[in-house]
Design an enzyme around this catalytic site. Structure first.
Site, PDB file in Angstrom:
ATOM      1  N   TYR A 166     -27.534  10.276 -10.869  1.00 47.92           N
ATOM      2  CA  TYR A 166     -27.277   8.978 -11.480  1.00 47.92           C
ATOM      3  C   TYR A 166     -26.515   8.105 -10.499  1.00 47.92           C
ATOM      4  CZ  TYR A 166     -25.706   5.496 -14.887  1.00 47.92           C
ATOM      5  OH  TYR A 166     -25.469   4.326 -15.564  1.00 47.92           O
ATOM      6  N   TYR A 174     -36.175   2.671 -15.007  1.00 47.85           N
ATOM      7  CA  TYR A 174     -34.766   3.008 -15.239  1.00 47.85           C
ATOM      8  C   TYR A 174     -34.627   3.954 -16.441  1.00 47.85           C
ATOM      9  CZ  TYR A 174     -29.725   2.307 -15.092  1.00 47.85           C
ATOM     10  OH  TYR A 174     -28.377   2.494 -14.960  1.00 47.85           O
TER      11      TYR A 174
END
Lengths: 140, 389
Positions: free
Chosen positions: B343, B293
């Site tokens: 994103y 991440y």
């Protein structure tokens, strides 16, 4: 102007003390540990009775961020400014703003700081920190 | 929370929309397109989907709306989970738990958002979202109030503790951009050099513009099915080996607070790594590809260290010597990650891992990829799932 902190039942006494220019920590009556932020229970022993003990005016720098891109107008006028985390006593580490540091390259972890209360015209008080000047630290 | 799966559940379908800065469409429309695409990819009939999960930060549409729009004849289980990076890939874990426990048979997991043209997570242009209450009463009044500003505080501690530099952060961005150049879906594909990174403007020192992920419009979805159903479906099943959602002590009084943690340099990964590897029956040496991440470059370093790919403080040197390249010890964020692809809050990374394990990644394919890791980061709490073909 800053963004007004909105106290709750657990934090009201902390902010009230700031308004009187006293920095306090919620401290457990049973195990005597201070904690920040204040909460409904002692996070060490789960007791629910507290005193509010006065904290020293000094602290040391734990970490900091030089904010160039502020996200709301109140802070855009001020940028760049320094948000920081400071260690006050064991168990009490606080977010704050550093003032009086024109040279951000001179900041270092462990740097000695002193609290500086600032009264906002909107009726609340924040606890900023300022690096302790060299001569003052020598003078003790 | 830790859970050992024993290959009882598998990702059977994946779907995504175009990633853009301005979709011009409703979030529901995006969610439904990605969802339908994932169901079609799985080979299931839409009516076989009986569970729907999502996660959001006040910026998405409810699962009920998606189930209604898809015309699902019945809904066996649904949940709208409040959270972002910290819980993102745990939705795949939760879907696997649902199907292996018999609560549902085929669970659709999605994340949909107009993250650039609509609700921007950082709050730019949305002054009303800043309310200094709860944990924020101690941070926002000092002007410390957006994710780049928060995470920069932890990144600084990593620099103090391990000697990490801005160039070390920059190398993550440069490597991921090189991966994105091989990904036609990536929003940012132009070459990026370390000099470009060092010359990019400072947002929240020590973080520069290219240390910070994109803001995107789009949606991603995956279908998780029982393994015994997956083996009869057209795709290579991508099994869930194990997963974790958790952290250490003092995770704060907020959704994703972290300033109460004892040591801000290291993240949740160090707290949950043993659980993850023991639940999954594999270790970091077994992982071929990883979606780590990357809301920020710093997050990649600290998670690689926490999950045990290298020792604490050694990620920077390892990355500089090619450790996370496509042909390195583990290929990291081969789609370009959220720094360069888009994103979509970590779920696009899960899909990239599925594509890698299926062998569908073309000229960014990690040769012989068999085991993948996908993670989600929230400093003191986070999540991870281990996937395998």
């Amino acid at each position: 102007m800053s963004l007004r902190p909105i106290p709750d039942q657990d934090s009201q006494q902390f902010w009230d003390a700031c308004k009187a220019h006293r920095l306090v920590a919620q401290t457990c009556r049973r195990c005597e540990r201070p904690q920040f932020p204040p909460g409904p229970r002692c996070r060490s022993c789960r007791a629910d009775e507290f005193t509010w003990s006065r904290l020293p005016e000094t602290a040391t720098l734990y970490s900091w961020v030089v904010i160039h891109h502020a996200v709301i107008d109140e802070f855009r006028r001020e940028a760049p400014y320094v948000a920081a985390m400071v260690d006050v006593v064991p168990g009490v580490r606080m977010p704050t703003k550093l003032v009086g540091c024109s040279d951000v390259d001179s900041l270092f972890a462990g740097m000695q700081l002193t609290v500086e209360f600032v009264d906002d015209p909107a009726g609340f008080t924040l606890h900023n920190y300022r690096p302790v000047a060299e001569e003052r630290s020598l003078a003790g | 929370m830790t859970w050992q799966h024993h290959r009882q559940a598998a990702i059977t379908g994946v779907g995504r929309t175009l990633f853009s800065k301005e979709s011009g469409r409703s979030v529901l429309d995006l969610a439904v397109e990605a969802g339908l695409s994932a169901i079609e990819d799985s080979g299931l009939d839409v009516a076989e989907v009986d569970g729907v999960l999502t996660y959001a930060l006040n910026d998405s549409v409810y699962t009920q709306a998606v189930a209604t729009s898809l015309g699902l004849p019945s809904l066996g289980f649904y949940s709208n989970i409040d959270g972002g990076g910290n819980i993102c890939v745990s939705t795949v874990l939760q879907a696997a738990m649902l199907v292996s426990s018999g609560v549902a048979n085929n669970v659709l997991v999605y994340r949909a958002m107009n993250g650039r043209s609509g609700h921007r997570l950082g709050g730019t242009g949305n002054v009303g979202m800043f309310r200094a209450d709860g944990e924020a009463q101690y941070t926002m009044p000092f002007g410390w109030m957006s994710y780049p500003q928060y995470i920069a505080m932890a990144a600084r501690r990593h620099m103090i503790k391990y000697g990490t530099t801005s160039e070390d952060f920059g190398r993550v961005a440069v490597i991921q951009r090189a991966h994105a150049a091989r990904n036609e879906r990536a929003m940012m594909r132009a070459p990026l050099t370390l000099e470009d990174h060092q010359g990019s403007r400072i947002i929240a020192d020590p973080l520069r513009l290219f240390d910070i992920c994109l803001e995107s419009d789009g949606a991603c979805a995956v279908v998780v099915s029982r393994a015994d159903r997956a083996k009869d479906l057209p795709n290579i099943p991508v099994h869930v080996l194990g997963g974790v959602l958790g952290g250490g002590p003092a995770n704060g009084y907020g959704l994703d607070g972290f300033f109460m943690t004892d040591d801000m340099a290291d993240c949740y990964a160090a707290d949950v790594a043993d659980q993850l590897w023991s639940a999954s029956g594999v270790g970091p040496r077994d992982v071929d590809v990883a979606s780590i991440y990357d809301c920020f470059t710093y997050s990649v370093l600290t998670q690689l260290e926490g999950f045990g790919f290298v020792k604490p403080g050694e990620a920077a040197g390892w990355i500089a010597s090619g450790g996370i390249d496509l042909d390195g010890d583990v290929a990291v964020n081969t789609n370009g990650g959220m720094l360069s692809e888009a994103y979509i809050h970590g779920l696009n990374g899960v899909i990239e891992m599925v594509d890698q394990l299926r062998g569908d990644c073309g000229d960014r394919q990690r040769a012989g990829a068999e085991v993948a890791l996908a993670t989600g980061f929230g400093v003191t709490t986070g999540c991870a799932v281990v996937l395998a073909r």
